[in-house]
Design a protein around this motif. Sequence first.
Motif, mmCIF file in Angstrom:
data_model
loop_
_atom_site.group_PDB
_atom_site.id
_atom_site.type_symbol
_atom_site.label_atom_id
_atom_site.label_comp_id
_atom_site.label_asym_id
_atom_site.label_seq_id
_atom_site.Cartn_x
_atom_site.Cartn_y
_atom_site.Cartn_z
ATOM 1 N N VAL A 109 47.300 32.257 43.674
ATOM 2 C CA VAL A 109 47.973 32.774 42.476
ATOM 3 C C VAL A 109 48.357 31.616 41.564
ATOM 4 N N ASP A 136 39.913 40.019 28.978
ATOM 5 C CA ASP A 136 40.350 38.901 28.150
ATOM 6 C C ASP A 136 39.977 37.580 28.823
ATOM 7 N N GLU A 169 41.478 34.665 29.149
ATOM 8 C CA GLU A 169 42.463 33.896 29.911
ATOM 9 C C GLU A 169 43.319 34.771 30.827
ATOM 10 N N ALA A 170 42.819 35.935 31.226
ATOM 11 C CA ALA A 170 43.615 36.886 31.994
ATOM 12 C C ALA A 170 43.557 36.666 33.509
ATOM 13 N N TYR A 182 44.220 35.431 36.997
ATOM 14 C CA TYR A 182 45.287 34.574 37.513
ATOM 15 C C TYR A 182 45.396 34.558 39.032
ATOM 16 N N PHE A 187 42.763 39.530 40.181
ATOM 17 C CA PHE A 187 43.886 40.046 39.421
ATOM 18 C C PHE A 187 43.871 39.454 38.022
ATOM 19 N N PHE A 188 44.109 40.321 37.035
ATOM 20 C CA PHE A 188 44.046 39.943 35.629
ATOM 21 C C PHE A 188 45.348 40.334 34.945
ATOM 22 N N ARG A 189 45.895 39.443 34.131
ATOM 23 C CA ARG A 189 47.134 39.749 33.404
ATOM 24 C C ARG A 189 46.912 40.951 32.494
ATOM 25 N N GLY A 190 47.822 41.926 32.568
ATOM 26 C CA GLY A 190 47.764 43.091 31.694
ATOM 27 C C GLY A 190 46.717 44.124 32.059
ATOM 28 N N VAL A 249 52.498 31.301 35.524
ATOM 29 C CA VAL A 249 52.473 31.869 34.182
ATOM 30 C C VAL A 249 51.962 30.816 33.199
#
Length: 176
Positions: free
Chosen positions: A89, A39, A41-42, A44, A61-64, A92
């Motif tokens: 990091v 994605d 915007e993943a 982070y 590292f990617f959200r989800g 949110v």
Amino acid sequence: MLIASLALFASLAGSAVDTEPSMLLGVATRESKTLLGEDAEALYALQLTTRDRRLCQVRAFFRGASPRTARYCSGRVTGRQVARSGVAVLGVGEVVQGVGACLSRDGRIVAVRFHTRAGAAVTAQTETCTGSYQQVLCRGDWVVQGVQLYFGGASWLRPQPSLLGLRPLCTAPETV
């Protein structure tokens, strides 16, 4: 490896990912690894892990999703080494819109900085940055979806290659 890189660029060229040569921090080498999220915007966080005072592993590292890893040293990375990692990091809701890198005198990347739309920055470093940061920003409202890493410089005196280049892979943000 070269064929894999060409295949990656061909697939990226067919999508909306910016692979401009001017986006390169440091130098491009024959050995590369891409850490790309699914994605836009993943992305982070970024973790830089050293072994024997040399950068050994980069994790994005990617959200989800599971983290993506580029390891270019031999052997296993231990928990003690990971505990001493430099980590950047984002909070949110923040997205990476640009990337900066600090190069050592011998051309190794020793620190990476994420920049957000709001002007905030977080830095992962493996040693003190004694110079200035080179910085590239995605065009317009585009965001960083991943990074392409370039490493090399191994020799019989120093068998572990170094991170010599980094290219943020920018893409158009997701629309709802």
